[in-house]
Design a protein around this motif. Structure first.
Motif, PDB file in Angstrom:
ATOM      1  N   SER A 167      63.442  -8.961 -31.643  1.00 30.87           N
ATOM      2  CA  SER A 167      64.259 -10.226 -31.783  1.00 30.87           C
ATOM      3  C   SER A 167      63.038 -11.600 -31.565  1.00 30.87           C
ATOM      4  O   SER A 167      63.441 -12.661 -31.717  1.00 30.87           O
ATOM      5  CB  SER A 167      65.331 -10.320 -31.144  1.00 30.87           C
ATOM      6  OG  SER A 167      65.299 -10.171 -29.806  1.00 30.87           O
ATOM      7  N   GLY A 168      61.897 -11.238 -30.790  1.00 27.14           N
ATOM      8  CA  GLY A 168      60.983 -12.266 -30.512  1.00 27.14           C
ATOM      9  C   GLY A 168      61.081 -12.521 -28.882  1.00 27.14           C
ATOM     10  O   GLY A 168      60.234 -13.569 -28.545  1.00 27.14           O
ATOM     11  N   LYS A 169      61.576 -11.599 -28.229  1.00 28.85           N
ATOM     12  CA  LYS A 169      61.439 -12.142 -26.745  1.00 28.85           C
ATOM     13  C   LYS A 169      60.093 -12.082 -26.202  1.00 28.85           C
ATOM     14  O   LYS A 169      59.797 -13.071 -25.471  1.00 28.85           O
ATOM     15  CB  LYS A 169      62.652 -11.130 -26.144  1.00 28.85           C
ATOM     16  CG  LYS A 169      63.979 -10.996 -26.323  1.00 28.85           C
ATOM     17  CD  LYS A 169      64.865 -10.080 -25.726  1.00 28.85           C
ATOM     18  CE  LYS A 169      64.229  -8.557 -25.840  1.00 28.85           C
ATOM     19  NZ  LYS A 169      64.308  -8.101 -27.123  1.00 28.85           N
ATOM     20  N   THR A 170      59.412 -10.897 -26.374  1.00 39.60           N
ATOM     21  CA  THR A 170      57.997 -10.798 -25.864  1.00 39.60           C
ATOM     22  C   THR A 170      57.148 -11.902 -26.578  1.00 39.60           C
ATOM     23  O   THR A 170      56.269 -12.601 -25.773  1.00 39.60           O
ATOM     24  CB  THR A 170      57.409  -9.405 -25.871  1.00 39.60           C
ATOM     25  OG1 THR A 170      58.107  -8.551 -25.199  1.00 39.60           O
ATOM     26  CG2 THR A 170      55.983  -9.428 -25.669  1.00 39.60           C
ATOM     27  N   ILE A 211      53.956 -10.461 -15.586  1.00 40.39           N
ATOM     28  CA  ILE A 211      54.043  -9.178 -15.196  1.00 40.39           C
ATOM     29  C   ILE A 211      54.544  -8.205 -16.426  1.00 40.39           C
ATOM     30  O   ILE A 211      55.554  -8.508 -17.211  1.00 40.39           O
ATOM     31  CB  ILE A 211      55.316  -8.946 -14.061  1.00 40.39           C
ATOM     32  CG1 ILE A 211      55.095  -9.782 -12.688  1.00 40.39           C
ATOM     33  CG2 ILE A 211      55.574  -7.507 -13.768  1.00 40.39           C
ATOM     34  CD1 ILE A 211      55.878  -9.468 -11.626  1.00 40.39           C
ATOM     35  N   PHE A 212      53.637  -7.325 -16.787  1.00 46.03           N
ATOM     36  CA  PHE A 212      53.873  -6.520 -18.120  1.00 46.03           C
ATOM     37  C   PHE A 212      54.557  -5.366 -17.521  1.00 46.03           C
ATOM     38  O   PHE A 212      54.524  -4.781 -16.208  1.00 46.03           O
ATOM     39  CB  PHE A 212      52.473  -6.147 -18.799  1.00 46.03           C
ATOM     40  CG  PHE A 212      51.761  -7.328 -19.126  1.00 46.03           C
ATOM     41  CD1 PHE A 212      51.709  -7.843 -20.243  1.00 46.03           C
ATOM     42  CD2 PHE A 212      51.042  -7.799 -18.127  1.00 46.03           C
ATOM     43  CE1 PHE A 212      50.966  -9.065 -20.769  1.00 46.03           C
ATOM     44  CE2 PHE A 212      50.046  -8.985 -18.623  1.00 46.03           C
ATOM     45  CZ  PHE A 212      50.179  -9.469 -19.898  1.00 46.03           C
ATOM     46  N   GLU A 264      59.935  -6.837 -19.191  1.00 42.75           N
ATOM     47  CA  GLU A 264      60.726  -5.475 -19.013  1.00 42.75           C
ATOM     48  C   GLU A 264      60.059  -4.876 -17.714  1.00 42.75           C
ATOM     49  O   GLU A 264      59.755  -3.645 -17.714  1.00 42.75           O
ATOM     50  CB  GLU A 264      60.611  -4.749 -20.225  1.00 42.75           C
ATOM     51  CG  GLU A 264      60.944  -5.243 -21.641  1.00 42.75           C
ATOM     52  CD  GLU A 264      62.659  -4.882 -21.532  1.00 42.75           C
ATOM     53  OE1 GLU A 264      63.063  -4.040 -20.715  1.00 42.75           O
ATOM     54  OE2 GLU A 264      63.264  -4.912 -22.591  1.00 42.75           O
ATOM     55  N   PRO A 265      60.062  -5.449 -16.726  1.00 45.95           N
ATOM     56  CA  PRO A 265      59.669  -4.805 -15.549  1.00 45.95           C
ATOM     57  C   PRO A 265      60.219  -3.823 -14.818  1.00 45.95           C
ATOM     58  O   PRO A 265      59.947  -2.882 -14.203  1.00 45.95           O
ATOM     59  CB  PRO A 265      59.710  -6.187 -14.423  1.00 45.95           C
ATOM     60  CG  PRO A 265      60.769  -6.818 -14.713  1.00 45.95           C
ATOM     61  CD  PRO A 265      60.853  -6.839 -16.357  1.00 45.95           C
ATOM     62  N   PHE A 266      61.658  -3.322 -15.427  1.00 49.07           N
ATOM     63  CA  PHE A 266      62.234  -2.039 -14.937  1.00 49.07           C
ATOM     64  C   PHE A 266      62.254  -1.016 -15.702  1.00 49.07           C
ATOM     65  O   PHE A 266      63.001   0.014 -15.757  1.00 49.07           O
ATOM     66  CB  PHE A 266      63.729  -2.648 -14.797  1.00 49.07           C
ATOM     67  CG  PHE A 266      63.868  -3.895 -13.732  1.00 49.07           C
ATOM     68  CD1 PHE A 266      63.770  -3.589 -12.408  1.00 49.07           C
ATOM     69  CD2 PHE A 266      63.968  -5.065 -14.121  1.00 49.07           C
ATOM     70  CE1 PHE A 266      63.963  -4.823 -11.579  1.00 49.07           C
ATOM     71  CE2 PHE A 266      64.171  -6.213 -13.412  1.00 49.07           C
ATOM     72  CZ  PHE A 266      64.123  -6.197 -11.875  1.00 49.07           C
ATOM     73  N   THR A 320      60.610 -20.103  -7.415  1.00 50.05           N
ATOM     74  CA  THR A 320      59.899 -20.131  -8.556  1.00 50.05           C
ATOM     75  C   THR A 320      60.876 -20.002  -9.881  1.00 50.05           C
ATOM     76  O   THR A 320      61.545 -19.358  -9.933  1.00 50.05           O
ATOM     77  CB  THR A 320      58.794 -18.668  -8.832  1.00 50.05           C
ATOM     78  OG1 THR A 320      58.100 -18.678  -7.378  1.00 50.05           O
ATOM     79  CG2 THR A 320      58.073 -18.601  -9.920  1.00 50.05           C
ATOM     80  N   THR A 321      60.519 -20.794 -11.075  1.00 54.16           N
ATOM     81  CA  THR A 321      61.327 -20.636 -12.114  1.00 54.16           C
ATOM     82  C   THR A 321      60.825 -19.375 -12.969  1.00 54.16           C
ATOM     83  O   THR A 321      59.537 -19.116 -13.056  1.00 54.16           O
ATOM     84  CB  THR A 321      60.922 -22.039 -12.782  1.00 54.16           C
ATOM     85  OG1 THR A 321      61.159 -23.077 -12.005  1.00 54.16           O
ATOM     86  CG2 THR A 321      61.548 -22.079 -14.300  1.00 54.16           C
ATOM     87  N   THR A 322      61.728 -18.725 -13.455  1.00 57.15           N
ATOM     88  CA  THR A 322      61.308 -17.319 -13.906  1.00 57.15           C
ATOM     89  C   THR A 322      62.122 -17.103 -15.142  1.00 57.15           C
ATOM     90  O   THR A 322      63.266 -17.538 -15.453  1.00 57.15           O
ATOM     91  CB  THR A 322      61.798 -16.341 -12.741  1.00 57.15           C
ATOM     92  OG1 THR A 322      61.275 -16.625 -11.654  1.00 57.15           O
ATOM     93  CG2 THR A 322      61.553 -14.800 -13.343  1.00 57.15           C
ATOM     94  N   LEU A 323      61.502 -16.404 -15.959  1.00 51.04           N
ATOM     95  CA  LEU A 323      61.640 -16.062 -17.420  1.00 51.04           C
ATOM     96  C   LEU A 323      61.767 -14.517 -17.492  1.00 51.04           C
ATOM     97  O   LEU A 323      60.565 -14.064 -17.519  1.00 51.04           O
ATOM     98  CB  LEU A 323      61.067 -16.825 -18.538  1.00 51.04           C
ATOM     99  CG  LEU A 323      61.669 -16.901 -19.975  1.00 51.04           C
ATOM    100  CD1 LEU A 323      63.243 -17.546 -20.040  1.00 51.04           C
ATOM    101  CD2 LEU A 323      60.845 -17.555 -20.752  1.00 51.04           C
ATOM    102  N   LEU A 324      62.924 -13.789 -17.497  1.00 49.61           N
ATOM    103  CA  LEU A 324      62.828 -12.374 -17.453  1.00 49.61           C
ATOM    104  C   LEU A 324      63.395 -11.852 -18.826  1.00 49.61           C
ATOM    105  O   LEU A 324      64.227 -12.288 -19.571  1.00 49.61           O
ATOM    106  CB  LEU A 324      63.728 -11.942 -16.514  1.00 49.61           C
ATOM    107  CG  LEU A 324      64.473 -10.377 -16.349  1.00 49.61           C
ATOM    108  CD1 LEU A 324      63.035  -9.685 -15.940  1.00 49.61           C
ATOM    109  CD2 LEU A 324      65.556 -10.463 -15.677  1.00 49.61           C
ATOM    110  N   VAL A 325      62.518 -10.862 -19.589  1.00 50.78           N
ATOM    111  CA  VAL A 325      62.861 -10.046 -20.568  1.00 50.78           C
ATOM    112  C   VAL A 325      63.453  -8.822 -20.131  1.00 50.78           C
ATOM    113  O   VAL A 325      62.613  -8.169 -19.333  1.00 50.78           O
ATOM    114  CB  VAL A 325      61.796 -10.035 -21.733  1.00 50.78           C
ATOM    115  CG1 VAL A 325      62.249  -9.095 -22.608  1.00 50.78           C
ATOM    116  CG2 VAL A 325      61.383 -11.249 -22.228  1.00 50.78           C
TER     117      VAL A 325
END
Length: 271
Positions: free
Chosen positions: A39-42, A85-86, A158-160, A184-189
Motif C-alpha cells: 500500500s506504500g508504507k515502506t 531501522i530496517f 517492521e522492526p518486530f 524522538t518523533t517516530t514513524l513506525l510501519v
C-alpha cells in the motif's frame, strides 16, 4: 513539527497509481503507518529518508526544508536528521555491538553510546558481533545505533516482523521507554496490531497509496483478544506465565490456574 506532502507514481496490486500522502507529525509523537502489503508504507519511509525522490513534494522538519521539488531542494539522506531501522537491522557483521553503535555516533559522544547500551540492555553483549546475537538483540543494537545521533525523525520499518513473542515484547518496552525519555518523533510501519496499539498514539492507514483513515489512539480503551499458546507456573518466583501469538504476560493471580492453552485472553491495559 514535521510536514510531509508527497506524490509519487507507484505500481500497486490494482495497477499503476500515485502514492499521495499529506500529513504532519507533532514533535515527540509516535505515529504508526498500517495497511495492506504493497500500500506504500515502506515507500513513504524511504521518501522521508531521502532514499527515493517523489515526482512532487515537500518535507519540512521544524524550520529545515528537506525536500521541495518546486524549489529543487532535495537533501541527501546523510544530511537529513534521521534514524532508520530496517527489518534486517543492516548491522556491520565485522564490528562488535559497541563498534556498530560508536560508528554512527558523533565525535566525542562515548557517554551517549554508554547510555544507550545500558538503556537497551546490551551491556553483556558489547564485545559480541551480530552473528552471535539473537534477532531481538540485533534489533536493540539497531535501535541504539539509530538514536545515537539524536535524530529529529526515527523511521522503523517492521522492526518486530522477524521476532518471537518474547523478543517482540522486550523490544516494545525498550522502544517505548526510549521514546518517552528522549521524545524522538517516530514513524513506525507494522502489521502487528498489538505493537501498534502498545506504542503509537496515532494510526494512519494507507490503502493503494492514499490515506484512508487517520486516528488518535486512546490507550485506556484498547484491548485485543488472543488464544493462549503456552501457560506454565514458576514455582520459584511463584507467578503464572502466559504466552500468546504476540505477547507474554505474568501474574500472581491464583485465578490464572484455571486457564489453559486455547483459552482466549484479553491483551491490553490492566491485563
Amino acid at each position: 513539527m514535521i510536514q510531509i506532502d508527497v506524490v509519487m507514481p507507484r505500481l500497486f496490486t490494482e495497477g499503476v497509481s500515485d502514492l499521495q500522502a499529506r500529513f504532519a507529525l507533532e514533535s515527540g509523537s509516535l505515529t504508526a503507518l498500517v495497511g495492506p502489503s504493497g500500500s506504500g508504507k515502506t515507500t513513504l519511509l524511504r521518501l522521508a529518508a531521502g532514499l527515493e525522490t517523489p515526482r512532487q513534494g515537500r518535507i519540512v522538519v521544524d524550520e529545515s526544508v528537506w525536500l521541495d521539488t518546486q524549489q529543487r531542494i532535495n537533501q541527501p539522506p546523510q544530511q537529513r536528521s534521521i534514524g532508520y531501522i530496517f527489518q534486517d537491522t543492516a548491522l556491520f557483521p565485522n564490528m562488535t555491538v559497541r563498534e556498530n553503535i560508536t560508528y554512527a555516533a558523533p565525535m566525542n559522544q562515548q557517554p551517549l553510546v554508554n547510555e544507550l547500551i545500558e538503556a537497551t540492555g546490551l551491556e553483556s553483549f558489547v564485545n559480541q558481533k551480530p552473528a552471535r546475537l539473537s534477532g531481538g538483540q540485533r534489533q536493540r543494537v539497531a535501535l541504539a545505533r539509530a538514536l545515537v545521533r539524536r535524530p529529529q525523525l526515527l523511521l522503523l520499518d517492521e522492526p518486530f516482523a522477524a521476532l518471537d513473542a518474547q523478543a517482540s515484547q522486550t523490544l516494545r518496552q525498550v522502544l517505548l521507554d526510549l521514546h518517552r525519555a528522549w521524545g524522538t518523533t517516530t514513524l513506525l510501519v507494522s502489521h502487528h496490531e498489538v505493537d501498534v496499539l502498545a506504542l503509537a498514539d496515532r494510526v494512519i492507514r494507507l490503502v493503494q497509496g492514499r490515506i484512508e483513515t487517520d486516528e488518535r489512539i486512546n490507550k485506556a480503551e484498547w484491548a485485543i483478544t488472543e488464544p493462549i499458546t503456552r501457560i506454565e507456573y514458576n514455582q520459584i518466583q511463584q507467578y503464572w506465565y502466559i504466552e500468546t501469538a504476540t505477547t507474554q504476560l505474568q501474574s500472581t493471580n491464583p485465578a490464572w490456574s484455571q486457564r489453559k492453552v486455547g483459552d482466549l485472553i484479553q491483551v491490553g491495559p490492566g491485563t
